[in-house]
Design a protein around this motif. Structure first.
Motif: not given
Length: 373
Positions: A51-67, A72-84
């Motif tokens: 649904a983007g686009p996004w200017d930046a992504i901020i993520s907690d390390y420990r999340l329900p069911g994934f890290t 970040f790997s999901l973002v990379q798989q989509r070829g997105l260059d967004i500050p993470f």
């Protein structure tokens, strides 16, 4: 006088409402006017990235069911260059090192959020620099490609035109001899066939010469159907063994642009369509080229193919520089991004409609020459 706040479209990956509030408060203190979307699961993240686009992504390390690293790997798989930026309450040294090695732009501790604003500002600036660098690389590759193609076209035209002109003159004389030297009907048919082949070669050379025009060619009224006919003749050997070629031109079409640039767009789209169609069953496959006027003051060109189609999640990605769905070694991933840039420079637009199993439709909307003054 109050300083203007910087607008920020933020994708926040966080499962704590308290931490969400703290992060947004810190960004507000740092001068950002934040509009954000909160996600907590892998599925929500995937939908948000689409649904983007996004200017930046901020993520907690420990999340329900994934890290956060998996996010970040999901973002990379989509070829997105967004500050993470990775944020954690308890992130160990080994985890921090792994995050940086993976390509995460920065990591912060939740009890030291004072560094968040400066860190984000730095990464936003770096993202702009990277985008400009990619743009420059794309433009250099485009210039090199056009220069090489122009040199080739000019050389071909120079080497072929003179002997071809002589050949046409002699064949015409052979077809129209004095009455006392009339050819036998069978001989006349052979010479006529040779003359038609020579005319076809002349047309091909004229088509190739379109690409020999200088890159600085000014945009102006351009006969669209003449360009498309030239492109289809050049692409014929790519199409003939794959699919039937159908032209559906509606009315006359003079657009604002240049022959060289338009030819580059449509040759790329037609060859892509041919490459998408598998070998065999030629009679069941089709590439259709459609033009039609569109209100207000525009001409729409559509390239339809009966290939396998393109998944919705890739509809925008295929226009990104260096992204390709072709096998390794086939293409650079620049063709469609260059097509989009050229179309935009001419005041036009390019897009895609496609579903897996239903073929693809690439459309180009161009300004009508009558409406571009």
């Amino acid at each position: 006088m109050t300083a203007q706040r910087q607008r920020l479209r933020l994708l926040l990956i966080e499962d704590s409402s308290d931490d969400e509030e703290l992060l947004l408060q810190e960004l507000g203190t740092s001068g950002y006017d934040v509009s954000h979307t909160l996600v907590m699961t892998r599925e929500e993240l995937s939908r948000a990235l689409e649904a983007g686009p996004w200017d930046a992504i901020i993520s907690d390390y420990r999340l329900p069911g994934f890290t956060g690293l998996e996010a970040f790997s999901l973002v990379q798989q989509r070829g997105l260059d967004i500050p993470f930026l990775l944020v954690s309450g308890t992130i160990g040294e080994d985890t921090a090192v792994a995050a940086m090695k993976a390509g995460v732009h920065d990591f912060l501790l939740k009890d030291r959020l004072g560094r968040l604003g400066p860190a984000l500002a730095r990464e936003l600036r770096e993202a702009v620099v990277r985008a400009e660098r990619r743009k420059m690389q794309e433009q250099l590759l485009l210039s090199d490609r056009l220069a090489a193609l122009g040199m080739l076209a000019a050389g071909v035209a120079h080497e072929i035109n003179n002997p071809l002109s002589s050949l046409l003159v002699h064949l015409d004389l052979a077809l129209n001899p004095p009455e006392e030297r009339q050819l036998h009907p069978e001989e006349a048919q052979v010479v006529r066939s040779a003359f038609e082949c020579a005319v076809h070669i002349r047309d091909i050379v004229r088509d190739i010469k379109i690409f020999a025009r200088p890159d600085s060619e000014q945009f102006g009224p351009t006969e669209l159907h003449r360009v498309l006919d030239s492109v289809l003749r050049m692409a014929w050997h790519q199409v003939i063994h794959k699919a039937r070629l159908v032209k559906d031109y509606q009315g006359s079409a003079t657009v604002h642009g240049s022959e060289a640039r338009l030819a580059q767009i449509f040759l790329n789209l037609v060859i892509n369509a041919a490459q998408a169609i598998p070998e065999g069953q030629r009679d069941q496959q089709e590439i259709r080229v459609v033009t039609r006027p569109e209100v207000p003051d525009s001409i729409r060109v559509e390239i339809h193919d009966t290939g396998p189609g393109i998944p919705p999640e890739l509809h925008e990605r295929i226009f990104e520089p260096f992204f390709t769905t072709k096998p390794v070694g086939v293409g650079t991933g620049l063709g469609l991004s260059i097509c989009r840039r050229i179309a935009t420079e001419m005041g036009g637009h390019i897009g895609l409609k496609s579903q897996p199993g239903q073929g693809s439709l690439f459309w180009v909307l161009l300004r009508s020459a009558q409406g571009s003054s």
